[in-house]
Motif scaffolding. Structure first.
Motif, PDB file in Angstrom:
ATOM      1  N   PRO A 188     -96.631 -15.025 -47.109  1.00  0.00           N
ATOM      2  CA  PRO A 188     -97.700 -15.863 -47.652  1.00  0.00           C
ATOM      3  C   PRO A 188     -98.138 -15.442 -49.057  1.00  0.00           C
ATOM      4  O   PRO A 188     -98.676 -16.264 -49.805  1.00  0.00           O
ATOM      5  N   GLN A 189     -97.921 -14.172 -49.424  1.00  0.00           N
ATOM      6  CA  GLN A 189     -98.311 -13.714 -50.757  1.00  0.00           C
ATOM      7  C   GLN A 189     -97.267 -14.080 -51.816  1.00  0.00           C
ATOM      8  O   GLN A 189     -97.577 -14.695 -52.834  1.00  0.00           O
ATOM      9  N   SER A 190     -96.004 -13.712 -51.536  1.00  0.00           N
ATOM     10  CA  SER A 190     -94.954 -13.923 -52.539  1.00  0.00           C
ATOM     11  C   SER A 190     -94.287 -15.280 -52.432  1.00  0.00           C
ATOM     12  O   SER A 190     -93.707 -15.774 -53.404  1.00  0.00           O
ATOM     13  N   GLY A 191     -94.338 -15.877 -51.220  1.00  0.00           N
ATOM     14  CA  GLY A 191     -93.633 -17.140 -51.006  1.00  0.00           C
ATOM     15  C   GLY A 191     -92.165 -16.964 -50.697  1.00  0.00           C
ATOM     16  O   GLY A 191     -91.451 -17.945 -50.461  1.00  0.00           O
ATOM     17  N   ASP A 192     -91.679 -15.721 -50.688  1.00  0.00           N
ATOM     18  CA  ASP A 192     -90.268 -15.461 -50.379  1.00  0.00           C
ATOM     19  C   ASP A 192     -89.998 -15.729 -48.899  1.00  0.00           C
ATOM     20  O   ASP A 192     -90.803 -15.412 -48.037  1.00  0.00           O
ATOM     21  N   THR A 193     -88.826 -16.307 -48.627  1.00  0.00           N
ATOM     22  CA  THR A 193     -88.441 -16.625 -47.258  1.00  0.00           C
ATOM     23  C   THR A 193     -87.332 -15.689 -46.803  1.00  0.00           C
ATOM     24  O   THR A 193     -86.356 -15.459 -47.523  1.00  0.00           O
ATOM     25  N   TYR A 194     -87.494 -15.144 -45.592  1.00  0.00           N
ATOM     26  CA  TYR A 194     -86.504 -14.246 -45.001  1.00  0.00           C
ATOM     27  C   TYR A 194     -85.995 -14.878 -43.710  1.00  0.00           C
ATOM     28  O   TYR A 194     -86.777 -15.409 -42.923  1.00  0.00           O
ATOM     29  N   VAL A 195     -84.700 -14.835 -43.510  1.00  0.00           N
ATOM     30  CA  VAL A 195     -84.123 -15.453 -42.318  1.00  0.00           C
ATOM     31  C   VAL A 195     -83.198 -14.469 -41.616  1.00  0.00           C
ATOM     32  O   VAL A 195     -82.588 -13.594 -42.238  1.00  0.00           O
ATOM     33  N   SER A 196     -83.125 -14.631 -40.312  1.00  0.00           N
ATOM     34  CA  SER A 196     -82.169 -13.872 -39.524  1.00  0.00           C
ATOM     35  C   SER A 196     -80.805 -14.545 -39.621  1.00  0.00           C
ATOM     36  O   SER A 196     -80.708 -15.776 -39.692  1.00  0.00           O
ATOM     37  N   ASP A 197     -79.745 -13.727 -39.621  1.00  0.00           N
ATOM     38  CA  ASP A 197     -78.397 -14.302 -39.636  1.00  0.00           C
ATOM     39  C   ASP A 197     -78.092 -15.067 -38.356  1.00  0.00           C
ATOM     40  O   ASP A 197     -77.122 -15.835 -38.304  1.00  0.00           O
ATOM     41  N   LEU A 198     -78.921 -14.892 -37.324  1.00  0.00           N
ATOM     42  CA  LEU A 198     -78.747 -15.676 -36.098  1.00  0.00           C
ATOM     43  C   LEU A 198     -78.986 -17.154 -36.320  1.00  0.00           C
ATOM     44  O   LEU A 198     -78.615 -17.992 -35.489  1.00  0.00           O
ATOM     45  N   THR A 199     -79.610 -17.529 -37.459  1.00  0.00           N
ATOM     46  CA  THR A 199     -79.846 -18.950 -37.753  1.00  0.00           C
ATOM     47  C   THR A 199     -78.591 -19.642 -38.290  1.00  0.00           C
ATOM     48  O   THR A 199     -78.671 -20.793 -38.724  1.00  0.00           O
ATOM     49  N   ILE A 200     -77.450 -18.979 -38.259  1.00  0.00           N
ATOM     50  CA  ILE A 200     -76.207 -19.658 -38.657  1.00  0.00           C
ATOM     51  C   ILE A 200     -75.927 -20.829 -37.722  1.00  0.00           C
ATOM     52  O   ILE A 200     -75.306 -21.818 -38.104  1.00  0.00           O
ATOM     53  N   ASN A 201     -76.410 -20.739 -36.456  1.00  0.00           N
ATOM     54  CA  ASN A 201     -76.329 -21.850 -35.504  1.00  0.00           C
ATOM     55  C   ASN A 201     -77.222 -21.534 -34.309  1.00  0.00           C
ATOM     56  O   ASN A 201     -77.896 -20.504 -34.284  1.00  0.00           O
ATOM     57  N   ASN A 202     -77.205 -22.390 -33.326  1.00  0.00           N
ATOM     58  CA  ASN A 202     -77.957 -22.159 -32.099  1.00  0.00           C
ATOM     59  C   ASN A 202     -77.179 -22.771 -30.942  1.00  0.00           C
ATOM     60  O   ASN A 202     -76.139 -23.426 -31.149  1.00  0.00           O
ATOM     61  N   PHE A 203     -77.687 -22.600 -29.714  1.00  0.00           N
ATOM     62  CA  PHE A 203     -76.986 -23.158 -28.559  1.00  0.00           C
ATOM     63  C   PHE A 203     -77.980 -23.568 -27.490  1.00  0.00           C
ATOM     64  O   PHE A 203     -79.109 -23.065 -27.423  1.00  0.00           O
TER      65      PHE A 203
END
Length: 468
Positions: free
Chosen positions: A257-272
């Motif tokens: 919320p401060q920097s606005g940078d987004t971090y994602v897990s590599d698990l978001t490459i797909n789902n099931f």
């Protein structure tokens, strides 16, 4: 002529029987709807009734009712003062917590299963997951939940919810050489996911090829004693397209919320998702123009894919849909803004990609034949966004905020916009409502029909079910 009349009557009767008003009620002082849960496997809609704590946004749940699509209801909680209502993955049980008179979270809970409530208990400090019988956590060698998956040893802490008896077990990690190495993508966050079942749980890992042309999803099945029972692999292999990340529920997406940078897990490459009847597995995600790591989440999406496997990982079919939409979908964008979901129905799948912005958005959706993988229908829906509805959610029973032409005072969600375009009974019902005030609708695609929750958030709510 007589035959035509008979056919018309039969058609009319069929349409009437295909639509059911499950319940329609007015709000009552200090006991009005404040929340809901949809149980897709049981095909039931749960309504929480109560009120709000004075001078706060905390909800007090007094009554919980479960409805089936024929209108029969079950009293699950009556005349109590609780907060939160979280169902187990099996949908057989749920946890509620003690009411807090402040903004602070409570730490005392009870389990309700088959109409019977456990005594209140305090969750363990590292509580992470639960099913009908246990709460459990996957911890490191220091009994902490902050795990370095590559270096730490794993342990399993299991507590019987009712008796509070606790046991700890050593957990053997899955083989990490299949996800770490020179041939694999460099992970921004090497992590795992957990899928809870009644008698076991799955630890989810993913290997991603260095060129982003393929990825393998692994389900390592453990007993609640920490023993590996099975190990399944589901490989998505394109070779001619690049797999890209998206907001598909496969892993976390966090924006500072401060920097606005987004971090994602590599698990978001797909789902099931898993078909509860057949144990068949559907892996879904997006592909795009460029091969990029999860530390760079901008890309140009080109389409979606769904791969169907049997439980053991044998591929049954693959369905790949290229999307030609240069003005919206194919534009260079932050791909985690694309919300991708897959719903299993009786005979077909519904895949949707929703991209809301500040004022406008769109949905790309597809119905896919479950047996063959053939795309039955593919389309795009544009919509406007009510900024007021989107930002002011406190105190609202339903907080949908999508509108399209002809429905300016009817706020819908993604599923509602799709249903409005594909189910004539649903569409006709919405058109028949003559309203001057704003109405809000929440829609749930069930296996054999569509649930609709309607309210003005002020004085009434209504539940309907449209059979298909």
């Amino acid at each position: 002529m007589k035959n035509n009349i008979i056919v018309s009557l039969l058609l009319f009767v069929g349409l009437v029987n295909a639509q059911t008003i499950v319940v329609e009620e007015k709000f009552k002082d200090n006991n009005f709807p404040i929340g809901y849960n949809f149980l897709p496997n049981k095909n039931r809609l749960v309504i929480q009734k109560g009120n709000y704590v004075a001078s706060s946004n905390n909800k007090i749940i007094k009554n919980i009712y479960s409805f089936d699509n024929d209108g029969f209801f079950e009293k699950m909680i009556e005349n109590e003062a609780l907060t939160n209502c979280i169902f187990s993955p099996t949908e057989n049980a749920f946890i509620v917590s003690e009411t807090s008179k402040t903004e602070e979270k409570t730490d005392r809970f009870k389990l309700v299963i088959s109409g019977k409530s456990s005594p209140f208990f305090k969750m363990n400090e590292n509580f992470q997951y639960f099913n009908d019988d246990y709460e459990f956590s996957v911890l490191n060698q220091d009994n902490k939940g902050d795990i370095n998956f590559e270096k730490d040893q794993l342990s399993l802490s299991v507590t019987d919810i009712v008796t509070r008896a606790n046991e700890k077990f050593a957990m053997k990690k899955p083989n990490l050489t299949r996800i770490i190495g020179d041939n694999f993508a460099k992970y921004n966050d090497l992590s795992f996911g957990i899928r809870v079942n009644e008698y076991n749980f799955g630890l989810i890992t993913k290997s991603i090829a260095k060129d982003y042309k393929s990825a393998t999803l692994y389900r390592t099945i453990y007993s609640y004693g920490g023993v590996i029972l099975n190990d399944f692999a589901y490989k998505v292999d394109f070779q001619y397209k690049n797999l890209i990340y998206s907001n598909n529920g496969g892993g976390y997406i966090y924006t500072n919320p401060q920097s606005g940078d987004t971090y994602v897990s590599d698990l978001t490459i797909n789902n099931f998702v898993i078909d509860q009847k057949t144990d068949e597995v559907y892996v879904y995600g997006l592909f795009g123009k460029n091969a990029k790591s999860s530390s760079n989440i901008t890309n140009e999406p080109l389409g979606f894919y769904v791969f169907k496997f049997d439980k053991s990982g044998n591929k049954i079919w693959e369905s790949v849909q290229t999307i030609n939409d240069k003005s919206d979908f194919n534009a260079n964008q932050i791909v985690t803004n694309l919300k991708v979901s897959l719903t299993i129905r009786d005979e077909k799948l519904l895949l949707s990609i929703t991209s809301p912005s500040e004022k406008k958005g769109y949905i790309q959706y597809s119905f896919i034949n479950k047996m063959t993988g053939n795309v039955i229908k593919f389309n795009k829906i544009g919509f406007n966004i009510s900024a007021e509805n989107k930002t002011i959610s406190n105190g609202k029973f339903v907080n949908s905020y999508f509108n399209n032409i002809g429905y300016e005072k009817k706020a819908l969600d993604t599923e509602g916009l799709i249903a409005q375009e594909n189910n004539i009974l649903f569409s006709n019902y919405l058109s028949s409502i003559q309203n001057n005030q704003k109405l809000f609708f929440k829609t749930f695609y069930a296996k054999n029909g569509i649930w609709l929750l309607e309210t003005d958030n002020l004085g009434y709510f209504k539940i309907l079910f449209f059979k298909e």
